[in-house]
Scaffold this active site. Structure first.
Site, PDB file in Angstrom:
ATOM      1  N   ASN A 182       0.761  -1.243   0.058  1.00  0.00           N
ATOM      2  CA  ASN A 182       0.147  -0.093  -0.072  1.00  0.00           C
ATOM      3  C   ASN A 182       0.982   1.341  -0.119  1.00  0.00           C
ATOM      4  OD1 ASN A 182       0.585  -0.651   2.517  1.00  0.00           O
ATOM      5  ND2 ASN A 182      -0.864   0.252   3.426  1.00  0.00           N
ATOM      6  N   GLU A 225      -3.053  -4.542  -3.056  1.00  0.00           N
ATOM      7  CA  GLU A 225      -3.469  -5.455  -3.911  1.00  0.00           C
ATOM      8  C   GLU A 225      -3.582  -4.848  -5.434  1.00  0.00           C
ATOM      9  OE1 GLU A 225      -4.775  -4.714  -1.074  1.00  0.00           O
ATOM     10  OE2 GLU A 225      -6.357  -6.030  -0.484  1.00  0.00           O
TER      11      GLU A 225
HETATM   12  N1  THU Z   1      -5.263  -1.275   2.352  1.00  0.00           N
HETATM   13  C1  THU Z   1      -4.902  -2.213   1.543  1.00  0.00           C
HETATM   14  O1  THU Z   1      -3.737  -1.847   0.982  1.00  0.00           O
HETATM   15  N2  THU Z   1      -5.524  -3.226   0.990  1.00  0.00           N
HETATM   16  C2  THU Z   1      -6.901  -3.382   1.266  1.00  0.00           C
HETATM   17  O2  THU Z   1      -7.538  -4.254   0.823  1.00  0.00           O
HETATM   18  C3  THU Z   1      -7.369  -2.761   2.714  1.00  0.00           C
HETATM   19  C4  THU Z   1      -6.677  -1.447   2.833  1.00  0.00           C
HETATM   20  C5  THU Z   1      -4.572  -0.222   2.895  1.00  0.00           C
HETATM   21  C6  THU Z   1      -5.024   0.993   2.328  1.00  0.00           C
HETATM   22  C7  THU Z   1      -4.437   1.956   3.623  1.00  0.00           C
HETATM   23  O3  THU Z   1      -3.384   2.405   3.102  1.00  0.00           O
HETATM   24  C8  THU Z   1      -4.458   1.276   4.928  1.00  0.00           C
HETATM   25  O4  THU Z   1      -4.694  -0.094   4.204  1.00  0.00           O
HETATM   26  C9  THU Z   1      -5.498   1.626   5.677  1.00  0.00           C
HETATM   27  O5  THU Z   1      -6.968   1.549   5.029  1.00  0.00           O
END
Ligand code: THU
Length: 134
Positions: A41, A54
């Site tokens: 992320n 993802e």
């Molecule tokens: N996040 C992801 O990377 N994938 C997900 O499926 C859920 C949320 C990240 C986005 C953000 O940086 C952090 O988790 C909190 O929402």
């Protein structure tokens, strides 16, 4: 068999850029041609510009020419099972041929659960809906 994919997701999590939520996520995708792409992320001071792990992994795969993804692994909080968010489920659906994909929701190397696309996104809206237009 899926050890490499899970390991790639765990590794990618190390690169998470999450200074606002401190919630680190890693993901990896296995493409039809056997290649694995991983991602983390990437947050932004303008929160809406954040990209999930993802989608980072999927966009890397697609931008390298891999359009069919056979499996996805995702790891967030290593004490819980972190499921893909709604937007990521929709993006996974776009590149899962006929919904044929395994989604590994990983806590650690040994603890993970496997879901189908239909289990996490029933009644998906897809390219089929657009092709059915008259
Ligand atoms: N996040 C992801 O990377 N994938 C997900 O499926 C859920 C949320 C990240 C986005 C953000 O940086 C952090 O988790 C909190 O929402």
């Amino acid at each position: 068999m899926y050890d490499k994919l899970i390991e790639a997701a765990i590794q990618a999590r190390e690169n998470a850029y999450a200074p606002y939520s401190n919630f680190m996520v890693g993901a990896a995708v296995l493409c039809e041609n056997g290649k694995i792409f991983s991602g983390c992320n990437i947050e932004n001071a303008s929160f809406g510009a954040t990209n999930c792990a993802e989608r980072t992994a999927i966009f890397k795969a697609v931008s390298e020419g891999c359009r069919t993804i056979k499996s996805v692994a995702v790891i967030g909080d290593p004490n819980n099972f972190t499921f893909p968010c709604g937007i990521c489920r929709q993006v996974i659906a776009e590149f899962a041929e006929n919904g044929d994909i395994k989604i590994f929701i990983v806590k650690n190397k040994k603890e993970f659960i496997v879901k189908t696309l239909d289990e996490v996104l029933p009644g998906v809206f897809s390219k089929k809906d657009l092709l059915m237009q008259d």
